[in-house]
Design a protein around this motif. Structure first.
Motif: not given
Ligand code: SF4
Ligand code: SF4
Length: 300
Positions: A64-66, A69-71, A83-91
């Protein structure tokens, strides 16, 4: 409409001011205290945290991470914070609530609705609302508005501050504040900088602004063995408090409750080897404060 960046609203607090209180924790702090037990409060923006004990290594967040940033590493999920932009998609997609965004924008009205829920407890216990953090004065307009509205409804207000803010921020909020919890960490500028990354001149100047305002003040001193707790250091602090015309002091013994949060943010805990002060050390500090006519108690 003023909004605040809030990372927690804690009901039924009994250590954040008189009586039973609702504590509103605001994000953002200019200091970087080595012992900070709320590291998630320091940055002003929302941040992703990862609870490894909840994680099933399912990999949904990786897909899901655009930002890629996650491995999945040897020890589990790893987030590249650069790399993380704190978009919150992963949560949003994690099926096990192992990921969470900490911090959200809230309107004063929304916070006030939460605070009002316990109005009856405040009335019975002499409690109210406390603005904490982070440094609540880094969002002074929001806190001033919240406190002004609380005042209109007869809700007692407490400002829990590091003292590190602009004089204007203090004046704005003090106008609506019933009591201030004000931290004194060290009297020496260089030692203060070692502990918090900033010297203490701003804080000591602001202390005088608070004193002159006439609002009730309780000084809070974190007790950190080897950093600020020698007899000489505490005597200097006691003199400063007495000479400022104040007399109520709370000692806050160092603890390690926040350590797990550093892991969740992928940060190193700076005081790994520090141990909490012994009871005898705390008793000696209380006796010494009493010699300076200060009303001093240990708050755990
Ligand atoms: S907050 Fe967004 S950019 Fe950061 S790890 Fe989660 S999905 Fe990726
Ligand atoms: S989606 Fe949640 S449970 Fe699955 S690997 Fe990511 S953090 Fe772990």
């Amino acid at each position: 409409m003023i909004t605040g960046k809030i990372f927690n609203i804690q009901r039924y607090s009994i250590d954040d001011g008189p009586g039973i209180r609702t504590t509103v924790f605001l994000k953002g702090c200019p200091l970087r205290c080595k012992w900070c037990s709320n590291p998630e409060s320091q940055n002003a923006w929302p941040e992703i945290v990862h609870r490894d004990s909840f994680c099933h290594r399912c990999g949904t967040c990786i897909t899901a991470c655009p930002e890629k940033a996650i491995v999945l590493g040897d020890k589990g999920i790893e987030i590249d914070r650069h790399l993380c932009t704190n978009c919150g998609r992963c949560a949003e997609v994690c099926p096990y609530n192992a990921l969470e965004m900490v911090g959200q924008e809230m309107l004063v009205d929304d916070v006030l609705s939460e605070v009002r829920r316990d109005a009856e407890y405040y009335r019975v216990s002499g409690g109210g609302v406390t603005a904490s953090g982070g440094e609540p004065l880094s969002q002074a307009d929001f806190v001033a508005e919240l406190f002004a509205r609380c005042g209109e409804e007869g809700i007692h207000t407490c400002l829990d501050t590091s003292g590190y803010a602009s004089p204007g921020a203090f004046k704005k909020v003090l106008a609506y504040t019933n009591i201030v919890f004000f931290d004194i960490k060290h009297t020496d500028p260089e030692r203060h900088e070692e502990m918090t990354k900033h010297q203490n001149g701003v804080i000591l100047d602001n202390l005088q602004i608070v004193v002159k305002s006439g609002v009730d003040v309780i000084i809070r001193i974190p007790v950190l063995s080897g950093l600020n707790s020698t007899v000489e250091e505490m005597a200097d602090t006691a003199k400063l408090i007495r000479d400022s015309g104040l007399n109520k002091v709370h000692l806050l013994p160092y603890h390690k409750y926040g350590v797990g949060k550093y892991e969740m943010l992928d940060r190193e805990y700076p005081l790994e080897d520090l141990v909490p002060p012994a009871p005898e050390e705390l008793e000696a500090i209380v006796r010494m404060m009493n010699k300076y006519s200060l009303d001093c108690e240990v708050r755990i």
